[in-house]
Write a protein that holds these residues in place. Structure first.
Motif, short mmCIF file in Angstrom:
data_model
loop_
_atom_site.label_atom_id
_atom_site.label_comp_id
_atom_site.label_asym_id
_atom_site.label_seq_id
_atom_site.Cartn_x
_atom_site.Cartn_y
_atom_site.Cartn_z
N ILE A 1 22.39 -10.91 -3.07
CA ILE A 1 22.59 -9.46 -3.11
C ILE A 1 21.22 -8.79 -3.20
CG2 ILE A 1 22.91 -9.47 -5.62
CD1 ILE A 1 24.87 -7.12 -5.20
N ALA A 2 21.05 -7.72 -2.47
CA ALA A 2 19.81 -6.95 -2.50
C ALA A 2 20.12 -5.56 -3.05
CB ALA A 2 19.20 -6.84 -1.11
N VAL A 3 19.32 -5.13 -4.00
CA VAL A 3 19.50 -3.82 -4.65
C VAL A 3 18.19 -3.07 -4.56
CG1 VAL A 3 20.11 -2.64 -6.80
CG2 VAL A 3 21.15 -4.85 -6.26
N PHE A 4 18.25 -1.83 -4.07
CA PHE A 4 17.05 -1.01 -3.95
C PHE A 4 17.23 0.29 -4.71
CE2 PHE A 4 17.15 -3.89 -0.40
CZ PHE A 4 15.86 -4.38 -0.39
N SER A 5 16.15 0.78 -5.31
CA SER A 5 16.23 1.97 -6.14
C SER A 5 16.08 3.27 -5.37
CB SER A 5 15.17 1.90 -7.24
OG SER A 5 13.88 1.90 -6.66
N GLU A 6 15.65 3.17 -4.11
CA GLU A 6 15.37 4.39 -3.36
C GLU A 6 15.53 4.08 -1.88
OE1 GLU A 6 13.94 7.68 -1.64
OE2 GLU A 6 12.63 5.98 -1.40
N MET B 1 3.73 2.86 -6.13
CA MET B 1 3.00 2.56 -7.34
C MET B 1 2.74 1.07 -7.41
SD MET B 1 4.72 4.69 -10.32
CE MET B 1 5.92 5.88 -9.92
N ASP B 2 1.53 0.72 -7.65
CA ASP B 2 1.18 -0.69 -7.77
C ASP B 2 1.86 -1.30 -8.99
OD1 ASP B 2 -0.44 -0.60 -5.56
OD2 ASP B 2 -2.27 -0.23 -6.71
N GLY B 3 2.44 -2.47 -8.78
CA GLY B 3 3.05 -3.19 -9.89
C GLY B 3 4.47 -2.78 -10.22
N TRP B 4 5.02 -1.79 -9.54
CA TRP B 4 6.38 -1.35 -9.81
C TRP B 4 7.30 -1.88 -8.71
CZ3 TRP B 4 7.86 3.28 -12.96
CH2 TRP B 4 6.90 3.56 -13.91
N SER B 5 8.44 -2.39 -9.09
CA SER B 5 9.40 -2.91 -8.11
C SER B 5 10.30 -1.79 -7.61
CB SER B 5 10.28 -3.98 -8.76
OG SER B 5 9.50 -5.08 -9.13
N GLN B 6 10.59 -1.81 -6.31
CA GLN B 6 11.52 -0.84 -5.73
C GLN B 6 12.81 -1.52 -5.30
OE1 GLN B 6 10.56 2.36 -3.50
NE2 GLN B 6 8.70 2.79 -4.58
N GLY B 7 12.85 -2.84 -5.45
CA GLY B 7 14.06 -3.56 -5.05
C GLY B 7 14.05 -4.95 -5.63
N ALA B 8 15.20 -5.60 -5.52
CA ALA B 8 15.34 -6.97 -6.01
C ALA B 8 16.36 -7.69 -5.17
CB ALA B 8 15.78 -6.96 -7.47
#
Length: 51
Positions: free
Chosen positions: A17-22, A1-8
């Motif tokens: 630290i890296a965190v990913f939602s999927e 999805m454009d504009g949606w973050s999947q990680g930080a």
């Protein structure tokens, strides 16, 4: 999805630290009925094969 973050990626103390939602983006999968590729082998992920 454009504009949606999947990680930080965040700075924490002296490190990061890296965190990913999927996790699917870190795998390679094929839908055998449709022949569609997902993850590291999908269209647009060619640069990942350079590593």
């Amino acid at each position: 999805m454009d504009g949606w973050s999947q990680g930080a990626v965040l700075e924490l103390g002296k490190g990061r630290i890296a965190v990913f939602s999927e996790g699917m983006m870190f795998s390679s999968q094929v839908d055998s009925t449709a022949g569609k590729k997902y993850g590291l082998t999908s269209a647009g992920a060619q640069q990942m094969n350079d590593f």
